[in-house]
Design a protein around this motif. Structure first.
Motif, PDB file in Angstrom:
ATOM      1  N   GLU A 318       0.822  -1.220   0.000  1.00 51.46           N
ATOM      2  CA  GLU A 318       0.000   0.000   0.000  1.00 51.46           C
ATOM      3  C   GLU A 318       0.851   1.265   0.000  1.00 51.46           C
ATOM      4  N   ARG A 319       2.130   1.144   0.313  1.00 51.36           N
ATOM      5  CA  ARG A 319       3.033   2.304   0.228  1.00 51.36           C
ATOM      6  C   ARG A 319       3.729   2.393  -1.128  1.00 51.36           C
ATOM      7  N   VAL A 320       3.972   1.239  -1.752  1.00 54.66           N
ATOM      8  CA  VAL A 320       4.758   1.220  -2.985  1.00 54.66           C
ATOM      9  C   VAL A 320       3.896   1.451  -4.216  1.00 54.66           C
ATOM     10  N   LYS A 321       2.756   0.786  -4.317  1.00 54.71           N
ATOM     11  CA  LYS A 321       1.971   0.834  -5.552  1.00 54.71           C
ATOM     12  C   LYS A 321       1.439   2.236  -5.876  1.00 54.71           C
ATOM     13  N   PRO A 322       1.015   3.057  -4.893  1.00 58.83           N
ATOM     14  CA  PRO A 322       0.642   4.433  -5.239  1.00 58.83           C
ATOM     15  C   PRO A 322       1.808   5.237  -5.813  1.00 58.83           C
ATOM     16  N   VAL A 323       3.028   4.960  -5.365  1.00 58.74           N
ATOM     17  CA  VAL A 323       4.202   5.643  -5.907  1.00 58.74           C
ATOM     18  C   VAL A 323       4.407   5.251  -7.366  1.00 58.74           C
ATOM     19  N   LEU A 324       4.213   3.981  -7.679  1.00 58.01           N
ATOM     20  CA  LEU A 324       4.336   3.531  -9.063  1.00 58.01           C
ATOM     21  C   LEU A 324       3.344   4.251  -9.961  1.00 58.01           C
ATOM     22  N   LYS A 325       2.130   4.435  -9.472  1.00 55.99           N
ATOM     23  CA  LYS A 325       1.122   5.144 -10.274  1.00 55.99           C
ATOM     24  C   LYS A 325       1.527   6.605 -10.496  1.00 55.99           C
ATOM     25  N   LYS A 326       2.051   7.255  -9.460  1.00 57.13           N
ATOM     26  CA  LYS A 326       2.481   8.639  -9.602  1.00 57.13           C
ATOM     27  C   LYS A 326       3.612   8.764 -10.625  1.00 57.13           C
ATOM     28  N   LEU A 327       4.547   7.839 -10.598  1.00 55.01           N
ATOM     29  CA  LEU A 327       5.648   7.868 -11.556  1.00 55.01           C
ATOM     30  C   LEU A 327       5.149   7.611 -12.973  1.00 55.01           C
ATOM     31  N   ALA A 328       4.144   6.758 -13.103  1.00 54.49           N
ATOM     32  CA  ALA A 328       3.562   6.519 -14.431  1.00 54.49           C
ATOM     33  C   ALA A 328       2.827   7.751 -14.936  1.00 54.49           C
ATOM     34  N   ASP A 329       2.086   8.414 -14.051  1.00 60.81           N
ATOM     35  CA  ASP A 329       1.372   9.637 -14.448  1.00 60.81           C
ATOM     36  C   ASP A 329       2.351  10.727 -14.879  1.00 60.81           C
ATOM     37  N   ALA A 330       3.550  10.723 -14.301  1.00 55.39           N
ATOM     38  CA  ALA A 330       4.552  11.747 -14.614  1.00 55.39           C
ATOM     39  C   ALA A 330       5.464  11.321 -15.766  1.00 55.39           C
ATOM     40  N   ARG A 331       5.179  10.182 -16.393  1.00 52.79           N
ATOM     41  CA  ARG A 331       5.930   9.699 -17.557  1.00 52.79           C
ATOM     42  C   ARG A 331       7.384   9.374 -17.219  1.00 52.79           C
ATOM     43  N   VAL A 332       7.605   8.977 -15.975  1.00 48.08           N
ATOM     44  CA  VAL A 332       8.905   8.423 -15.603  1.00 48.08           C
ATOM     45  C   VAL A 332       8.868   6.909 -15.817  1.00 48.08           C
ATOM     46  N   LEU A 333       7.786   6.266 -15.417  1.00 49.52           N
ATOM     47  CA  LEU A 333       7.528   4.864 -15.699  1.00 49.52           C
ATOM     48  C   LEU A 333       6.322   4.752 -16.613  1.00 49.52           C
ATOM     49  N   ARG A 334       6.155   3.590 -17.191  1.00 47.58           N
ATOM     50  CA  ARG A 334       4.934   3.336 -17.937  1.00 47.58           C
ATOM     51  C   ARG A 334       4.472   1.909 -17.665  1.00 47.58           C
ATOM     52  N   PRO A 335       3.174   1.715 -17.473  1.00 45.10           N
ATOM     53  CA  PRO A 335       2.659   0.357 -17.296  1.00 45.10           C
ATOM     54  C   PRO A 335       2.681  -0.377 -18.627  1.00 45.10           C
ATOM     55  N   ILE A 336       2.980  -1.656 -18.607  1.00 48.44           N
ATOM     56  CA  ILE A 336       2.972  -2.461 -19.818  1.00 48.44           C
ATOM     57  C   ILE A 336       2.042  -3.649 -19.619  1.00 48.44           C
ATOM     58  N   ALA A 337       1.752  -4.342 -20.716  1.00 48.62           N
ATOM     59  CA  ALA A 337       0.778  -5.429 -20.677  1.00 48.62           C
ATOM     60  C   ALA A 337       1.229  -6.529 -19.721  1.00 48.62           C
ATOM     61  N   PRO A 338       0.282  -7.112 -18.989  1.00 44.54           N
ATOM     62  CA  PRO A 338       0.635  -8.208 -18.076  1.00 44.54           C
ATOM     63  C   PRO A 338       0.915  -9.482 -18.857  1.00 44.54           C
ATOM     64  N   PRO A 339       1.568 -10.478 -18.224  1.00 39.89           N
ATOM     65  CA  PRO A 339       1.760 -11.771 -18.883  1.00 39.89           C
ATOM     66  C   PRO A 339       0.413 -12.406 -19.211  1.00 39.89           C
ATOM     67  N   MET A 340       0.370 -13.183 -20.289  1.00 37.11           N
ATOM     68  CA  MET A 340      -0.896 -13.802 -20.699  1.00 37.11           C
ATOM     69  C   MET A 340      -1.449 -14.721 -19.621  1.00 37.11           C
ATOM     70  N   ASP A 341      -0.537 -15.418 -18.913  1.00 37.21           N
ATOM     71  CA  ASP A 341      -0.996 -16.350 -17.898  1.00 37.21           C
ATOM     72  C   ASP A 341      -1.243 -15.687 -16.541  1.00 37.21           C
ATOM     73  N   GLN A 342      -0.985 -14.363 -16.442  1.00 37.16           N
ATOM     74  CA  GLN A 342      -1.242 -13.623 -15.210  1.00 37.16           C
ATOM     75  C   GLN A 342      -1.891 -12.279 -15.562  1.00 37.16           C
ATOM     76  N   PRO A 343      -3.103 -12.320 -16.079  1.00 37.35           N
ATOM     77  CA  PRO A 343      -3.727 -11.088 -16.608  1.00 37.35           C
ATOM     78  C   PRO A 343      -3.947  -9.999 -15.569  1.00 37.35           C
ATOM     79  N   GLN A 344      -3.881 -10.337 -14.284  1.00 38.91           N
ATOM     80  CA  GLN A 344      -4.101  -9.344 -13.238  1.00 38.91           C
ATOM     81  C   GLN A 344      -2.800  -8.753 -12.700  1.00 38.91           C
ATOM     82  N   THR A 345      -1.676  -9.181 -13.250  1.00 39.05           N
ATOM     83  CA  THR A 345      -0.379  -8.741 -12.737  1.00 39.05           C
ATOM     84  C   THR A 345       0.061  -7.447 -13.411  1.00 39.05           C
TER      85      THR A 345
END
Length: 823
Positions: A318-345
């Motif tokens: 709960e401390r790390v994942k909101p930071v990941l979202k903030k970095l993605a919103d700021a175009r430092v990170l970007r989310p990519i497609a999950p593995p086919m066998d782990q669609p929720q990852t």
């Protein structure tokens, strides 16, 4: 691409290959009649070939309105043939960011062959384009023997020239104004255009060249007759200018705003800093804990799951994942497609490769700032302690304890800064390996001397493999090596050899005296059935060997004579042997599906054999370092932890592999168990899984890199490195924390690498193969440095030192003392 079966598009990182394909090439091709265009760039998963075929099937449906269904698993070329036949169209396949294929899928991936077959099929109406970074071109050697005329049709995409840059700046405004005709038009000053082109030329702005000394350096002026523009930096600067103008309600991009912001140099240098400053201190601390996991040792981006980043951060999700979202919103990170066998990852990677050095630079400067703050606290704490000592002498001992603790923490932070510096140098070493090999070697040595860590060792080894003689070859017979063991004093090596079932083997069991030069060999069995398992007693001069006929023999390897009677109990081949740490018990796992605990002193079984696998063989056994637990790996894909005293299973079976469990190894502290999957034939599981021994749960994602069965695995004495040997003929050295290889797979054997055994002062000592060879690896770091100096045959120059190591010339020293100092 319309006329050639295979086209290569390459260029430097950040030159805009993906943008050209997405904005220009793909729309143009899709506008042509009777063509089907597919773009694919998701290479992170082992299932990428299935994802590629799914993308083709979706494109067929989107283009023709008809679904493309196929019932049976198809080879890639046959799949394409059916797709072309159904659609009656030309198929144009664009494989973008192809350098990531090489990153995530080591040598000889099955796709190599299937892709080459598709390219070579003359009856396929399909053409391919590979788009990749220029520094990955050498990786195409994997296809050289499979695809004739591989490099016959290629295009190098250059950085934008002056005219192209002007169009890139002005034309988006024209499109914007046309789409928003009702709004006041936006414009850009001519003087600003000129200033931007001057300030973002290639070679003038470089991120992250000196940790702790600012993230940008400005090179000498460049000949304006051949101006080239760093597109990612131009985009970064224009985005910042646009945001600033919008804030004040302006629709005009002005030179005054650029100057007010400190120019392109400062905007680029502070882009990441500006994002990070918006984060709370606790969030910055989280970022510092996982940023380095998003950059490979060679300085490129690598995808990680959110859960793995949580693990690296060692903080609640709960401390790390909101930071990941903030970095993605700021175009430092970007989310990519999950593995086919782990669609929720959820998974993330750095938004662009050009940010990789800057991210490492920010992390290094963060460590420096933290160290400075700590020293200030130490100073204040010391002053307070002194005051307390004056008033209350009784607390002197506690005060001294606090001071020592603070100093230790400061030393730790100082160590972290050195680690960041060494990593920067290792990345520079890797970058120069193809272009300036001698400089790469010297920078690799300096990286190691800055901080001796996994990455600096791996970088040195990676630079030396294939260039220096790092192995000594032993050959006992023409039969394949099936097992190896090293005595506790590391002076004697034992090797077992085998062949097809029932084959009479010449010298199936040999001991090697590693003290002699050349290394001497003594066969304990001159000929007989194959030996599939060997193990040394931890204290005494006893060697155990397990044979194809199910018998076990204990040997006095000093006298080369058997000790007592043969151990009889198994009905089929003995696959694995393991002595308990105290030497009192020998455990054996057999093809008959049983495990026997033997009393070494009496040569008798302790109780009845236990059933290790209801479906067949027990492939491997291993005692934990404390001797309380035995792990067994079975052909049903399970791992069982046994109580070494009661011989009863401990808790539930460890279930995670999809095929046989062929290899096991405990970490030195006994808290982690590593397991390798595979099969003698067509393996369905070429992964390594780490298990928490206490919870019986897997740790992070499986290690993915081998393309065939994992026959042997060993930990280094520190538990930070794992080495694996595979049926794909390679050895891979892994970082236990990140689950990624520290360097490219080592290809030194001509057949299955069946066995590894470790040594106390290096990554690995000995590897044995079905090609009949045993390789002793030089793992001495001083030897690596000496070899690197010999290959470099020079010292680093003062100019190179100032550019790559430290701009302060007074810190210069020769890297190789035995070589002349440069004038």
């Amino acid at each position: 691409m319309l006329t050639a079966r295979l086209t290569l598009l390459y260029g430097a990182s950040g030159v805009g290959k993906t943008s050209v394909l997405a904005a220009g090439v793909t729309p143009y091709l899709r506008a042509m009649p009777h063509t089907l265009v597919v773009v694919f760039k998701t290479w992170q998963d082992q299932t990428f070939q299935d994802e590629l075929m799914d993308a083709i099937a979706r494109q067929i449906h989107d283009t023709t309105g008809r679904p493309f269904n196929f019932n049976a698993p198809l080879a890639f070329d046959e799949f394409l043939a059916r797709a072309i036949k159904q659609t009656e169209r030309s198929l144009l396949i664009i494989l973008d960011q192809f350098e990531e294929y090489f990153l995530y899928h080591p040598n000889d991936d099955p796709f190599d062959e299937s892709f080459a077959r598709a390219v070579n099929r003359g009856d396929l109406n399909a053409n391919f384009l590979l788009s990749l970074r220029e520094d990955a071109l050498s990786q195409l050697d994997r296809f050289e023997t499979r695809i004739p005329n591989l490099m016959s049709n290629y295009l190098r995409l250059e950085h934008l020239n002056r005219d192209g840059a002007i169009n890139a700046i002005r034309k988006p405004l024209d499109v914007y104004n046309a789409k928003l005709a009702s709004e006041p038009p936006s414009a850009i000053e001519d003087a600003l255009v000129d200033a931007l082109i001057q300030q973002v030329q290639t070679g003038r702005v470089m991120l992250g060249q000196r940790v702790g000394h600012g993230a940008v350096t400005i090179a000498a002026p460049i000949d304006t007759r051949d101006v080239r523009i760093e597109t990612p930096f131009l985009q970064m600067v224009l985005t910042r200018l646009w945001d600033e103008e919008i804030k004040v309600g302006s629709h005009n991009l002005k030179l005054e705003t650029l100057n007010h912001l400190g120019g392109a140099e400062k905007i680029v240098r502070t882009h990441l800093d500006a994002v990070m400053k918006k984060l709370a201190p606790s969030e910055q601390e989280v970022c510092s804990s996982f940023f380095d996991r998003l950059v490979t040792p060679s300085g490129t981006k690598i995808a990680q799951t959110a859960d793995d980043l949580v693990t690296y951060a060692a903080r609640p999700a709960e401390r790390v994942k909101p930071v990941l979202k903030k970095l993605a919103d700021a175009r430092v990170l970007r989310p990519i497609a999950p593995p086919m066998d782990q669609p929720q990852t959820a998974r993330y990677e750095i938004f662009h490769d050009v940010l990789a050095p800057g991210i490492l630079d920010w992390r290094g400067r963060y460590a420096e700032r933290k160290r400075t703050r700590r020293w200030r606290l130490i100073f204040l704490g010391t002053a307070f302690i002194a005051l307390v000592i004056l008033v209350l002498a009784i607390v002197t001992i506690n005060a001294n304890t606090r001071a020592i603790s603070a100093e230790a923490e400061a030393q730790y932070l100082h160590k972290q800064a050195h680690m960041a510096e060494s990593r920067r140098l290792a990345i520079q070493s890797a970058i120069h390996r193809d272009k300036n090999y001698s400089l790469a070697l010297l920078l690799g040595i300096e990286a190691h001397r800055s901080d001796d860590n996994l990455e600096t060792r791996a970088n040195l080894l990676d630079s030396l493999v294939g260039k220096a003689q790092l192995t000594t070859e032993l050959r006992a017979s023409g039969n394949r090596i099936s097992s190896l063991a090293l005595s506790s004093d590391e002076l004697v090596l034992a090797s077992g050899s085998s062949g097809a079932p029932g084959t009479i083997i010449d010298k199936p069991l040999v001991v090697w005296d590693l003290r002699t030069q050349p290394i001497g060999s003594i066969p304990l069995i001159d000929n007989g059935l194959g030996v599939h398992a060997v193990a040394f007693h931890p204290d005494e001069q006893i060697l155990a060997s397990g044979s194809e006929d199910g018998t076990i023999t204990l040997w006095d390897y000093a006298t080369q004579q058997p000790i007592g009677e043969v151990l009889l109990g198994h009905k089929l081949q003995v696959n694995s042997l393991s002595f308990s740490p105290d030497g009192k018990i020998l455990a054996s796992g057999s093809e008959d599906g049983t495990i026997i605990f033997w009393d070494v002193s009496t040569h008798k079984p302790i109780d009845q054999p236990v059933i290790g696998s209801a479906r067949g063989a027990v492939k491997c056994v291993a005692f934990s370092p404390d001797g309380n637990t035995l792990a067994s790996g079975n052909v049903d894909g399970t791992i069982i932890l046994w109580d070494a005293s009661s011989h009863h299973p401990i808790g539930q079976h460890l279930v995670g592999h999809k095929d046989w469990v062929l290899s096991l190894a405990f970490s030195p502290d006994g808290e982690i168990l590593a397991s390798g999957g595979g099969n003698l034939n067509a393996s369905k599981d070429n992964t390594i899984i780490l298990w928490n021994v206490n919870s019986h749960q897997p740790i992070g994602q499986p290690f993915i890199g081998h393309r065939n069965s994992i026959w042997s695995i060993v930990f280094d004495p520190g538990g930070q490195v794992l080495v694996s040997a595979s049926q794909d003929k390679t050895i891979i050295i892994w970082d236990v924390n990140s689950h990624v290889p520290l360097l490219q797979p080592l290809v030194m054997h001509q057949d299955t690498v069946s066995s590894l055994t470790g040594k106390a002062d290096g990554f690995l000592l000995v590897s044995g193969s079905w090609d009949g060879t045993i390789l002793l690896w030089d793992t001495n770091l001083d030897s690596w440095i000496a070899r690197a100096c010999k290959l470099a045959n020079r010292n680093i120059t003062v100019e190179e030192w100032k550019q790559y190591v430290n701009p302060d010339e007074s810190t210069y020293h020769v890297t190789c003392p035995d070589l002349p100092s440069p004038k």
